[in-house]
Write a protein that holds these residues in place. Sequence first.
Motif, PDB file in Angstrom:
ATOM      1  N   ASP A 106       4.309 -23.127 100.311  1.00  0.00           N
ATOM      2  CA  ASP A 106       5.847 -23.127  99.656  1.00  0.00           C
ATOM      3  C   ASP A 106       7.158 -22.726 100.402  1.00  0.00           C
ATOM      4  OD1 ASP A 106       5.088 -24.326  97.403  1.00  0.00           O
ATOM      5  OD2 ASP A 106       4.587 -22.438  96.057  1.00  0.00           O
ATOM      6  N   LEU A 107       7.462 -23.106 100.363  1.00  0.00           N
ATOM      7  CA  LEU A 107       9.355 -22.610 100.864  1.00  0.00           C
ATOM      8  C   LEU A 107      10.516 -22.703 100.013  1.00  0.00           C
ATOM      9  CD1 LEU A 107      11.399 -22.688 103.452  1.00  0.00           C
ATOM     10  CD2 LEU A 107      11.485 -24.897 103.866  1.00  0.00           C
ATOM     11  N   VAL A 108      10.885 -21.467 100.158  1.00  0.00           N
ATOM     12  CA  VAL A 108      11.649 -20.725  99.507  1.00  0.00           C
ATOM     13  C   VAL A 108      12.926 -19.678 100.403  1.00  0.00           C
ATOM     14  CG1 VAL A 108      12.547 -19.369  97.882  1.00  0.00           C
ATOM     15  CG2 VAL A 108       9.994 -19.969  98.118  1.00  0.00           C
TER      16      VAL A 108
ATOM     17  N   VAL B  99      15.465 -23.373  96.194  1.00  0.00           N
ATOM     18  CA  VAL B  99      16.455 -22.269  96.853  1.00  0.00           C
ATOM     19  C   VAL B  99      16.498 -22.216  95.336  1.00  0.00           C
ATOM     20  CG1 VAL B  99      19.147 -22.778  97.226  1.00  0.00           C
ATOM     21  CG2 VAL B  99      17.829 -24.633  97.845  1.00  0.00           C
ATOM     22  N   VAL B 100      16.993 -20.523  96.053  1.00  0.00           N
ATOM     23  CA  VAL B 100      16.525 -19.598  94.762  1.00  0.00           C
ATOM     24  C   VAL B 100      19.304 -18.810  95.141  1.00  0.00           C
ATOM     25  CG1 VAL B 100      16.659 -17.503  93.742  1.00  0.00           C
ATOM     26  CG2 VAL B 100      14.910 -18.203  94.398  1.00  0.00           C
ATOM     27  N   GLU B 101      20.120 -19.116  94.181  1.00  0.00           N
ATOM     28  CA  GLU B 101      20.939 -18.280  94.775  1.00  0.00           C
ATOM     29  C   GLU B 101      21.093 -17.628  94.192  1.00  0.00           C
ATOM     30  OE1 GLU B 101      23.129 -22.324  93.483  1.00  0.00           O
ATOM     31  OE2 GLU B 101      23.031 -23.351  94.855  1.00  0.00           O
ATOM     32  N   LEU B 102      21.668 -16.630  94.652  1.00  0.00           N
ATOM     33  CA  LEU B 102      21.556 -15.303  94.220  1.00  0.00           C
ATOM     34  C   LEU B 102      23.251 -14.818  94.162  1.00  0.00           C
ATOM     35  CD1 LEU B 102      18.771 -13.566  95.644  1.00  0.00           C
ATOM     36  CD2 LEU B 102      18.602 -13.360  93.153  1.00  0.00           C
TER      37      LEU B 102
ATOM     38  N   LEU C 208      17.888 -20.745  89.978  1.00  0.00           N
ATOM     39  CA  LEU C 208      16.689 -21.456  90.338  1.00  0.00           C
ATOM     40  C   LEU C 208      17.283 -23.061  91.055  1.00  0.00           C
ATOM     41  CD1 LEU C 208      13.789 -20.411  88.783  1.00  0.00           C
ATOM     42  CD2 LEU C 208      15.012 -19.892  91.212  1.00  0.00           C
ATOM     43  N   VAL C 209      17.443 -24.027  91.932  1.00  0.00           N
ATOM     44  CA  VAL C 209      17.912 -25.259  92.007  1.00  0.00           C
ATOM     45  C   VAL C 209      16.252 -25.453  93.168  1.00  0.00           C
ATOM     46  CG1 VAL C 209      18.353 -27.042  93.347  1.00  0.00           C
ATOM     47  CG2 VAL C 209      19.614 -24.264  92.437  1.00  0.00           C
ATOM     48  N   PRO C 210      15.334 -26.400  92.522  1.00  0.00           N
ATOM     49  CA  PRO C 210      14.305 -27.198  92.679  1.00  0.00           C
ATOM     50  C   PRO C 210      14.389 -28.817  93.112  1.00  0.00           C
ATOM     51  CG  PRO C 210      14.557 -27.491  90.398  1.00  0.00           C
ATOM     52  CD  PRO C 210      15.669 -26.515  90.859  1.00  0.00           C
ATOM     53  N   VAL C 211      14.134 -28.713  94.772  1.00  0.00           N
ATOM     54  CA  VAL C 211      14.719 -29.411  95.787  1.00  0.00           C
ATOM     55  C   VAL C 211      13.030 -30.865  95.701  1.00  0.00           C
ATOM     56  CG1 VAL C 211      15.022 -30.347  98.034  1.00  0.00           C
ATOM     57  CG2 VAL C 211      15.991 -28.764  96.453  1.00  0.00           C
TER      58      VAL C 211
ATOM     59  N   LEU D 219       8.904 -25.709  87.107  1.00  0.00           N
ATOM     60  CA  LEU D 219       9.150 -25.369  86.537  1.00  0.00           C
ATOM     61  C   LEU D 219       9.427 -25.060  85.109  1.00  0.00           C
ATOM     62  CD1 LEU D 219      12.663 -24.769  89.540  1.00  0.00           C
ATOM     63  CD2 LEU D 219      10.808 -23.066  88.416  1.00  0.00           C
ATOM     64  N   ALA D 220       9.393 -26.531  85.147  1.00  0.00           N
ATOM     65  CA  ALA D 220       9.627 -27.575  83.993  1.00  0.00           C
ATOM     66  C   ALA D 220       8.310 -26.587  82.935  1.00  0.00           C
ATOM     67  CB  ALA D 220       9.188 -29.118  83.958  1.00  0.00           C
TER      68      ALA D 220
END
Length: 151
Positions: A28-30, A121-124, A136-139, A147-148
């Motif tokens: 996983d890449l975060v 992508v985790v936008e803080l 949280l923005v899944p790509v 996530l679902a």
Amino acid sequence: MRRERELPAITDTQAFGRELAELLQPGDLVVLAGPLGAGKTALTQGIGAGLGVPGPITSPTFVLARVHRGGRVPLVHVDAYRLAGMADVDDLDLDATTEEAVTVVEWGHGLVEQLADEHLVVELDRRDDDVRTVRLVPVGPGWEQRLADAA
């Protein structure tokens, strides 16, 4: 797992990281995005705790990348703030660890996405009242499904 959340204290940011770690697996890449002081390192500390990584997790600003072993999955923690482009990312040789570890990259938006076919992508952000927000923005379809399923 809710895709947007308020995190009133730094301990809430760390707790969210522990919760997120339950979804993470090798490869996983975060990618963490957000301004200085938004909680990127605190979130990574929570991820490390959730993965069972021993020892402290601090910002790798001056060493650029740290590998933390000893948990259920190794954690590679990268600070891409000072990286100028793809050549600098290639010099870190992150490809060597991406399949076996969870790779968390601070300031990596626009630089490291090609390391994995799918990523999160985790936008803080940090408001004026010091409350942090996370989105949280899944790509990719795999992250969408994960996530679902965790909701």
